[in-house]
Design an enzyme around this catalytic site. Sequence first.
Site, PDB file in Angstrom:
ATOM      1  N   LEU A  81       0.796  -1.225   0.000  1.00 24.28           N
ATOM      2  CA  LEU A  81       0.000   0.000   0.000  1.00 24.28           C
ATOM      3  C   LEU A  81       0.833   1.282   0.000  1.00 24.28           C
ATOM      4  CD1 LEU A  81      -2.860  -1.124   2.415  1.00 24.28           C
ATOM      5  CD2 LEU A  81      -2.700  -1.419  -0.060  1.00 24.28           C
ATOM      6  N   HIS A  83       2.813   4.157  -1.776  1.00 28.40           N
ATOM      7  CA  HIS A  83       2.830   4.711  -3.125  1.00 28.40           C
ATOM      8  C   HIS A  83       4.251   4.667  -3.673  1.00 28.40           C
ATOM      9  CE1 HIS A  83      -0.880   6.492  -1.511  1.00 28.40           C
ATOM     10  NE2 HIS A  83      -1.276   6.509  -2.764  1.00 28.40           N
ATOM     11  N   GLU A 119      10.078   5.665   3.228  1.00 29.09           N
ATOM     12  CA  GLU A 119      11.339   5.569   2.483  1.00 29.09           C
ATOM     13  C   GLU A 119      12.533   5.824   3.405  1.00 29.09           C
ATOM     14  OE1 GLU A 119       8.149   5.690  -0.361  1.00 29.09           O
ATOM     15  OE2 GLU A 119       8.522   6.877   1.423  1.00 29.09           O
ATOM     16  N   ASP A 133      24.879  -7.735   8.485  1.00 28.64           N
ATOM     17  CA  ASP A 133      25.245  -8.812   7.558  1.00 28.64           C
ATOM     18  C   ASP A 133      26.751  -8.854   7.307  1.00 28.64           C
ATOM     19  OD1 ASP A 133      24.809 -10.913   5.601  1.00 28.64           O
ATOM     20  OD2 ASP A 133      25.149  -9.372   4.078  1.00 28.64           O
TER      21      ASP A 133
END
Length: 163
Positions: A81, A83, A119, A133
């Site tokens: 959902l 954008h 974002e 990692d």
Amino acid sequence: MPDSSRSLTHLNAAGQPAMVDVGAKTPTRRVARARSRVWLGREILRLVQAGDLPTRKGPVFQTAILAGIMAAKKTADLIPLCHPLGLDDCQVQIEVVSEETIHIICTATVTGKTGVEMEALTGASVAALTVYDMCKALSHDIVIQETRLLDKTGGKSDFHHAD
């Protein structure tokens, strides 16, 4: 604290998941900044700082910065959902804040009809995961302690977290 007068924006009248319709909104310049705090421990942070601990995947901090930017650009592919946004800018900085801890700060900017909080949060999170990692061979005691929105501007309401 949640505002009880508000409702969840990603549910329609029937209570089903729905994308928010931003079609009628006027585009504005929107900026969001998010931070992930990562506890590496003294030894790992010392190794990373003394030449950015080169690995097969590249230098740790530089690789994490690239991963954060790439992730911010792909947020709509990861979070339902959201954008899809063509970011105007995305910056990721890594700051050493103690002998054991770093902050990863992602700033996302767009001129558009919806904000860039997700974002910025995604960029900071993925950069933190990349540090984990790349350093996990040295220790599994690394802790991604917190990811949070620091501030946002340009939408219906601005937000600033006071540390």
